[in-house]
Scaffold this motif. Sequence first.
Motif, short mmCIF file in Angstrom:
data_model
loop_
_atom_site.label_atom_id
_atom_site.label_comp_id
_atom_site.label_asym_id
_atom_site.label_seq_id
_atom_site.Cartn_x
_atom_site.Cartn_y
_atom_site.Cartn_z
N MET A 78 0.82 -1.22 0.00
CA MET A 78 0.00 0.00 0.00
C MET A 78 0.85 1.26 0.00
SD MET A 78 -3.23 -1.30 2.38
CE MET A 78 -4.38 -0.06 1.80
N PHE A 79 2.02 1.18 -0.62
CA PHE A 79 2.93 2.32 -0.77
C PHE A 79 3.27 2.43 -2.25
CE2 PHE A 79 7.30 4.12 -0.73
CZ PHE A 79 6.98 5.37 -0.23
N THR A 80 3.07 3.63 -2.81
CA THR A 80 3.22 3.81 -4.25
C THR A 80 4.04 5.04 -4.59
OG1 THR A 80 1.30 5.25 -4.57
CG2 THR A 80 0.87 2.88 -4.47
N ASP A 81 4.19 5.26 -5.88
CA ASP A 81 4.93 6.43 -6.37
C ASP A 81 4.04 7.67 -6.46
OD1 ASP A 81 7.29 7.64 -7.41
OD2 ASP A 81 6.48 7.47 -9.43
N LEU A 82 2.80 7.57 -6.01
CA LEU A 82 1.88 8.70 -6.06
C LEU A 82 2.26 9.72 -4.99
CD1 LEU A 82 -0.80 9.72 -7.41
CD2 LEU A 82 -1.99 8.69 -5.47
N GLY A 83 2.55 10.97 -5.41
CA GLY A 83 2.91 12.02 -4.47
C GLY A 83 1.73 12.51 -3.67
N GLU A 84 2.01 13.13 -2.53
CA GLU A 84 0.93 13.63 -1.67
C GLU A 84 0.08 14.69 -2.36
OE1 GLU A 84 2.46 14.97 2.03
OE2 GLU A 84 3.17 13.00 2.67
N ASP A 85 0.66 15.38 -3.34
CA ASP A 85 -0.06 16.44 -4.05
C ASP A 85 -0.57 15.99 -5.41
OD1 ASP A 85 2.43 16.16 -5.19
OD2 ASP A 85 2.73 18.31 -5.53
#
Length: 225
Positions: A78-85
């Motif tokens: 459940m950890f990805t390359d998608l940034g917080e923004d």
Amino acid sequence: TIERSDLLAERLPMLPEAAAQIAGPSVRNRGTLGGSVGEADPAGNYPAALLALDATLELASAEETRSVPVADYFIAYMFTDLGEDEIITAARVPTDPFPPERTGMAFLELKPAAQTWPTVSAASVVRVDDPDADDPVIEEVRLALANAADVPLRVEAAEEALEGEPLSEETLDAAAAAATEAADPEAEMHADREFKEEVAGEYAKRSLETSYERATDGDSTRSDA
């Protein structure tokens, strides 16, 4: 919408097949493909399907938009390359590698009950050289497993065992063994680690066999598996 799309059923039938097996209609109607990929639960249907389809995700922030291959997007549980923004704005699947007349796709899963997460799922794509031949040769294979590791799992060793040959029990068994070997699942209340490894191999085999049958029938759309 994905489940009932005629266009997807014709060109990328794995996605409607995967959608149809998500929980029940009320959950499917409220959920989204981007939401599933954003959550990145390794048991999710869409992440494994998109991995098998070699998709690319479009991630957008207020400043820029970037493209990330699905193979690089999932990093850990459940950890990805998608940034917080960032948000996911599109999933793009190349269709050139999948001519419908000689490509088969399948998404199979084992579930303890309809409204639960699958124990293991297997998503596969098989393209053959000539579906009308006596023994069509497999040109390309894709295989991805869900809930068999901490991220959706592409099993390249299984793909290599099949490519360049007609399908046979020997090559299928080799692919299943590769899937079992690659699986690194977490034990669950209803399925211990050893059972999930065995299911990974068995469902990889079933999915690949179904995809090959659909490719050689010249019909990549869903049928009874």
